[in-house]
Write an enzyme that holds these catalytic residues in place. Structure first.
Site, PDB file in Angstrom:
ATOM      1  CG  HIS A 453      -2.239   0.714   0.944  1.00  0.00           C
ATOM      2  ND1 HIS A 453      -2.351   1.758   0.060  1.00  0.00           N
ATOM      3  CD2 HIS A 453      -3.483   0.519   1.452  1.00  0.00           C
ATOM      4  CE1 HIS A 453      -3.607   2.181   0.028  1.00  0.00           C
ATOM      5  NE2 HIS A 453      -4.307   1.449   0.857  1.00  0.00           N
ATOM      6  NE  ARG A 454       6.269  -0.030   1.755  1.00  0.00           N
ATOM      7  CZ  ARG A 454       7.462  -0.607   1.889  1.00  0.00           C
ATOM      8  NH1 ARG A 454       8.342  -0.093   2.740  1.00  0.00           N
ATOM      9  NH2 ARG A 454       7.774  -1.688   1.198  1.00  0.00           N
TER      10      ARG A 454
END
Length: 480
Positions: A453-454
């Site tokens: 999700h980064r």
């Protein structure tokens, strides 16, 4: 040349063999050079005399390898070796590789026997130039093994430091914490009512806080609830110490009667390390249903030509990634995106005693039949543990297909160094309602993607899955 040894290069040949790394015992006195034939003759004699014994090092067979296991010694002590001969089979974190030598000589001593491990760069054997140096090499090996065993007696001293931490729980220095007077609001109210100076009190609460009971005791009032509070208070400071032993006990619970403890293989250790490393990455998961009737028909056509469903899915994933490069990206430092120029699809394969992910490199550029041939070769090499490092550690996206086993849905763990992994479930007949309200039965599979999700957001993953679904539902482009 180093002061006491000269490390030589390691080579990996196409036949899955690695050249051994050596260090020769050449004196640094060779730095001085004389002039004339006599000086050159003296230099040659010094080299012949001093370059006697070479250490055989544990080679680094991959970028992630930190130690290797000796599977078997092809040669025995006393065997005469010729340049290019295989000497030992080493198990890295993913494959077994033959290691060959660059030098002629005699295998004088085996330092690390079969079945044992050694860190990369550690000596595993000694090579002598002639029979006269064999005894010296064996003595050197015995001395090194003796030195390795000498730290053993230091082990008993290890339990003693464990006693020191027990003194640490004496955070009695807590009273040293807050230096100004701190009292609870109700204690201040009681002190004002009974005209008690809180500056003269010693608090019994946390961090020396003055409690209502302290004020009542100073005013000479018998506390009604003090007994109850006292009975509740003692357990709280004692609870943390008691909790710690419980946790410690749980960590070292003895095995159940009749249980057998089997240590990890080198591959299982690598898988375990990668899985634990994956826990530090913030991931999210998105599921998407895909109709597979058209893909199933295409599969029936290309199956006789050796094309598997896994290859069809890998090709479809690669084509979708070409349109969504962020899903093919990775985050290696937590501060930036790494956009990969190649689309390399790693496919999870279960092998005896572990898991490995052979990589279909440039899967978007290869045609379906060439990709299928490449996949067949990779699987054969994976089963025999003969994959080269670049054939299993260069993936940019991973595909895991348990649908072939009838699993309808599952989540996959994101491999370190990649942005996403797709888990493919089985294709099963499902009732589908059309926009017009008509019912029909079509084959449908569920894919779940786990992403970092980064760098990958929900909208990115949703768009990628929509593209993947369109390719699967209209698979003619896969054969182009």
């Amino acid at each position: 040349m180093a002061s006491s040894s000269s490390p030589l290069l390691i080579r990996v040949s196409a036949s899955n063999q690695t050249a051994m790394s050596f260090s020769s015992s050449v004196s640094k006195g060779l730095v001085g050079f004389g002039s004339g034939a006599m000086a050159r003759g003296r230099l040659r004699r010094r080299v012949a005399v001093q370059a006697k014994i070479r250490e055989i090092f544990m080679p680094a067979l991959s970028s992630t390898m930190t130690e290797g296991k000796i599977v078997s010694w092809i040669k025995s002590e006393g065997d005469v070796l010729s340049k290019g001969e295989s000497v030992v089979v080493v198990e890295s974190d993913k494959a077994d590789m033959d290691v060959e030598t660059f030098y002629d000589g005699i295998l004088a001593a085996i330092v690390v026997p079969e079945g044992e491990t050694a860190p990369v760069g550690a000596p595993i054997g000694l090579l002598a130039e002639s029979e006269e140096e064999v005894a010296e090499a064996k003595a050197k090996a015995a001395a090194s093994s003796g030195g390795a065993s000498s730290p053993g007696p230091a082990a008993p001293s290890a339990p003693e430091p464990v006693v020191a931490p027990k003194a640490a729980p004496a955070p009695v220095a807590v009273a040293d914490g807050p230096k100004k007077i701190v009292a609870t609001p109700y204690a201040k109210k009681l002190a004002k009512q009974h005209k008690v100076d809180v500056n003269t009190l010693v608090g019994t609460g946390p961090f020396g806080r003055i409690t209502p009971e302290d004020v009542e005791a100073a005013a000479g009032i018998a506390p009604k609830k003090s007994a109850v509070v006292a009975s509740v208070a003692p357990p709280s400071p004692q609870a943390p110490p008691s909790a710690a032993p419980k946790a410690a006990t749980a960590a070292v619970l003895p095995p159940l009667p009749g249980a057998t403890i089997v240590p990890f293989t080198t591959m299982q250790s690598a898988v375990s390390k990668n899985m634990v490393e994956s826990l530090s990455v913030p991931t999210f998961r998105v599921g998407y249903p895909v109709v597979t009737d058209a893909l199933d028909k295409l599969y029936e056509k290309v199956k006789p030509k050796g094309v598997t469903m896994t290859v069809l899915l890998a090709k479809a994933v690669a084509m979708a990634l070409a349109q969504h490069p962020v899903v093919n990206a990775s985050c290696k430092d937590g501060k930036s995106f790494t956009y990969n120029s190649s689309i390399n699809i790693a496919v999870a394969v279960a092998i005896n005693g572990g898991l490995i992910t052979p990589v279909l490199q440039d899967a978007d550029k290869l045609d379906l039949y060439l990709l299928s041939q490449k996949w067949k070769e990779l699987v054969e090499k994976a089963r025999s543990k003969q994959l080269q490092p670049h054939e299993y550690n260069s993936g940019t996206f991973t595909l895991s297909n348990l649908g072939m086993f009838g699993v309808d849905r599952f989540d996959a763990i994101l491999p370190p160094g990649q942005g996403a992994i797709m888990a493919v479930g089985a294709s099963k007949p499902s009732v589908i309602t059309s926009v017009d309200g008509f019912f029909s039965v079509k084959s449908k599979m569920l894919v779940n993607v786990t992403a970092d999700h980064r760098i990958i957001y929900g909208a990115d993953l949703a768009a990628f899955l929509q593209t993947f679904s369109k390719i699967v539902e209209n698979p003619d482009s896969l054969t182009l």
